[in-house]
Design a protein around this motif. Structure first.
Motif, PDB file in Angstrom:
ATOM      1  N   UNK A 195       0.817  -1.201   0.000  1.00  0.00           N
ATOM      2  CA  UNK A 195       0.000   0.000   0.000  1.00  0.00           C
ATOM      3  C   UNK A 195       0.855   1.257   0.000  1.00  0.00           C
ATOM      4  N   UNK A 196       0.405   2.233  -0.763  1.00  0.00           N
ATOM      5  CA  UNK A 196       1.017   3.551  -0.700  1.00  0.00           C
ATOM      6  C   UNK A 196       0.489   4.289   0.528  1.00  0.00           C
ATOM      7  N   UNK A 197       1.025   5.445   0.787  1.00  0.00           N
ATOM      8  CA  UNK A 197       0.535   6.243   1.900  1.00  0.00           C
ATOM      9  C   UNK A 197      -0.871   6.752   1.596  1.00  0.00           C
ATOM     10  N   UNK A 198      -1.615   7.043   2.652  1.00  0.00           N
ATOM     11  CA  UNK A 198      -2.973   7.564   2.480  1.00  0.00           C
ATOM     12  C   UNK A 198      -2.940   8.908   1.749  1.00  0.00           C
ATOM     13  N   UNK A 199      -3.901   9.070   0.847  1.00  0.00           N
ATOM     14  CA  UNK A 199      -4.020  10.330   0.123  1.00  0.00           C
ATOM     15  C   UNK A 199      -5.468  10.802   0.185  1.00  0.00           C
ATOM     16  N   UNK A 200      -5.680  12.060  -0.114  1.00  0.00           N
ATOM     17  CA  UNK A 200      -7.028  12.625  -0.154  1.00  0.00           C
ATOM     18  C   UNK A 200      -7.544  12.586  -1.583  1.00  0.00           C
ATOM     19  N   UNK A 201      -8.732  12.037  -1.765  1.00  0.00           N
ATOM     20  CA  UNK A 201      -9.319  11.957  -3.098  1.00  0.00           C
ATOM     21  C   UNK A 201      -9.618  13.356  -3.627  1.00  0.00           C
ATOM     22  N   UNK A 202      -9.525  13.499  -4.942  1.00  0.00           N
ATOM     23  CA  UNK A 202      -9.904  14.777  -5.532  1.00  0.00           C
ATOM     24  C   UNK A 202     -11.419  14.955  -5.391  1.00  0.00           C
ATOM     25  N   UNK A 203     -11.870  16.184  -5.413  1.00  0.00           N
ATOM     26  CA  UNK A 203     -13.274  16.489  -5.130  1.00  0.00           C
ATOM     27  C   UNK A 203     -14.220  15.773  -6.087  1.00  0.00           C
ATOM     28  N   UNK A 204     -13.879  15.747  -7.370  1.00  0.00           N
ATOM     29  CA  UNK A 204     -14.756  15.120  -8.359  1.00  0.00           C
ATOM     30  C   UNK A 204     -14.921  13.629  -8.122  1.00  0.00           C
ATOM     31  N   UNK A 205     -13.803  12.937  -7.871  1.00  0.00           N
ATOM     32  CA  UNK A 205     -13.861  11.496  -7.618  1.00  0.00           C
ATOM     33  C   UNK A 205     -14.620  11.194  -6.334  1.00  0.00           C
ATOM     34  N   UNK A 206     -14.392  12.031  -5.324  1.00  0.00           N
ATOM     35  CA  UNK A 206     -15.052  11.791  -4.040  1.00  0.00           C
ATOM     36  C   UNK A 206     -16.565  11.971  -4.154  1.00  0.00           C
ATOM     37  N   UNK A 207     -16.999  12.969  -4.887  1.00  0.00           N
ATOM     38  CA  UNK A 207     -18.435  13.186  -5.056  1.00  0.00           C
ATOM     39  C   UNK A 207     -19.077  12.027  -5.822  1.00  0.00           C
ATOM     40  N   UNK A 208     -18.353  11.468  -6.786  1.00  0.00           N
ATOM     41  CA  UNK A 208     -18.861  10.293  -7.513  1.00  0.00           C
ATOM     42  C   UNK A 208     -18.982   9.094  -6.573  1.00  0.00           C
ATOM     43  N   UNK A 209     -17.970   8.904  -5.718  1.00  0.00           N
ATOM     44  CA  UNK A 209     -18.002   7.797  -4.770  1.00  0.00           C
ATOM     45  C   UNK A 209     -19.167   7.946  -3.801  1.00  0.00           C
ATOM     46  N   UNK A 210     -19.359   9.149  -3.306  1.00  0.00           N
ATOM     47  CA  UNK A 210     -20.440   9.405  -2.358  1.00  0.00           C
ATOM     48  C   UNK A 210     -21.800   9.155  -3.003  1.00  0.00           C
ATOM     49  N   UNK A 211     -21.959   9.598  -4.236  1.00  0.00           N
ATOM     50  CA  UNK A 211     -23.221   9.390  -4.945  1.00  0.00           C
ATOM     51  C   UNK A 211     -23.461   7.904  -5.207  1.00  0.00           C
ATOM     52  N   UNK A 212     -22.382   7.183  -5.513  1.00  0.00           N
ATOM     53  CA  UNK A 212     -22.507   5.740  -5.735  1.00  0.00           C
ATOM     54  C   UNK A 212     -22.981   5.041  -4.468  1.00  0.00           C
ATOM     55  N   UNK A 213     -22.389   5.378  -3.325  1.00  0.00           N
ATOM     56  CA  UNK A 213     -22.797   4.769  -2.061  1.00  0.00           C
ATOM     57  C   UNK A 213     -24.265   5.068  -1.750  1.00  0.00           C
ATOM     58  N   UNK A 214     -24.674   6.301  -1.991  1.00  0.00           N
ATOM     59  CA  UNK A 214     -26.066   6.667  -1.716  1.00  0.00           C
ATOM     60  C   UNK A 214     -27.026   5.868  -2.595  1.00  0.00           C
ATOM     61  N   UNK A 215     -26.618   5.659  -3.841  1.00  0.00           N
ATOM     62  CA  UNK A 215     -27.468   4.892  -4.756  1.00  0.00           C
ATOM     63  C   UNK A 215     -27.434   3.403  -4.413  1.00  0.00           C
TER      64      UNK A 215
END
Length: 244
Positions: A195-215
Motif C-alpha cells: 500500500x502507498x501512503x494515504x491520500x485525499x481523493x480529488x473532489x470530483x472522484x469523491x463526489x462520484x463515490x459518495x453518490x454511488x454509495x447513496x445509490x
C-alpha cells in the motif's frame, strides 16, 4: 475426518446415515464464505427434511431447541449475509487456540501469542509459495510436518475445500445477474499487497463515490463532510490507500 466418516458408515443404519448426510450437506453450504440465494434455499430445504425425518427416526422426545433454530438459519443468511460473517463460533475457537500458546509469563505475552498465531495461520501459504521451486513430495512433506493440513487439502482437485478464484471473484463482482452474498477475505496468495501512503481523493472522484454509495445503499443518510457530520449520519471518508 475420513476415518470418522468411515466409522459412521459402518455404525449407522442406511436411513439414519442418509438423514445425517442431509444435515452435513446443509452445514457445508451455510458455512461457506460465499453463498448464493439458491444455495441458501437448498440448505434450508435440507435442514427442514432433516428435522422431519429426525422426528420419525428418533421420536419427538429427542428433538431439541437447536433443531427448531435450524429452520431460521436460511432467513438469517438472506437478511444478514453468510453466517460465516457474524457467527462467533470461530471467534471462540480462536480464543481457545490463543490461550493454548505457551508464553514465558514474564510480560509481552501479547506479541508472543500473535507471532505464533500468525506463523501457524500463514505457514500453508508460505509453503505453497515454493510450489514452482520444489517437487510436489517436498511440498506435501512440509505441509505434514507443519500440520497445515487445511492448506494441503486445498492443493488436490479431489478436495471439497473452497479454493479462491480471482477470475470468479471479478466476474461475480461485475455481473449484476449473479446473486451472491459473501464475506471472504482475499488470501495472501492472490497478489502481494503493498500500500502507498494515504491520500485525499480529488473532489470530483469523491463526489462520484459518495453518490454511488447513496445509490447502492438507497440511503441519503451518508454524509460527505466531516465538519457537518452528526451522530445519526454515516460519514464517508475521503482518505484512501492505493495498492502499488
Amino acid at each position: 475426518m475420513q476415518e470418522l466418516a468411515n466409522d459412521i458408515v459402518h455404525v449407522l443404519p442406511a436411513k439414519n446415515l442418509n438423514n445425517w448426510i442431509l444435515f452435513v450437506n446443509a452445514c457445508h453450504l451455510l458455512t461457506k464464505p460465499l453463498i448464493t440465494d439458491k444455495e441458501i434455499d437448498e440448505a434450508h430445504s435440507k435442514l427442514q427434511l432433516f428435522c422431519t425425518r429426525f422426528q420419525t427416526l428418533y421420536r419427538k422426545s429427542a428433538m431439541t431447541l437447536n433443531m427448531h433454530l435450524h429452520l431460521y438459519l436460511g432467513k438469517c443468511a438472506h437478511e444478514f449475509e453468510p453466517i460465516y460473517a457474524f457467527w462467533l463460533f470461530s471467534f471462540e475457537r480462536y480464543n481457545g487456540l490463543l490461550k493454548n500458546i505457551k508464553t514465558n509469563q514474564k510480560g509481552g505475552f501479547e506479541s508472543t501469542m500473535m507471532k505464533r498465531f500468525l506463523e501457524r495461520t500463514y505457514i500453508g501459504s508460505f509453503i505453497q509459495s515454493f510450489v514452482n521451486h520444489l517437487p510436489q513430495f517436498a511440498i506435501d512433506f512440509l505441509h505434514r510436518i507443519s500440520n497445515s493440513q487445511d492448506q494441503l487439502a486445498a492443493l488436490h482437485p479431489s478436495s471439497t475445500a473452497s479454493i479462491f478464484s480471482l477470475s470468479d471473484f471479478i466476474e461475480y463482482s461485475l455481473n449484476s445477474r449473479h446473486s451472491v452474498l459473501g464475506c471472504e477475505p482475499l488470501p495472501p496468495s492472490v497478489f502481494p499487497i503493498k500500500l502507498n501512503q494515504r491520500i485525499t481523493m480529488c473532489k470530483g472522484h469523491y463526489e462520484c463515490l459518495l453518490e454511488f454509495y447513496r445509490h447502492a445503499y438507497d440511503s441519503h443518510n451518508l454524509f460527505g463532510h466531516y465538519s457537518n457530520w452528526e451522530s445519526n449520519q454515516i460519514f464517508v471518508n475521503n482518505r484512501i490507500e492505493k495498492m502499488k
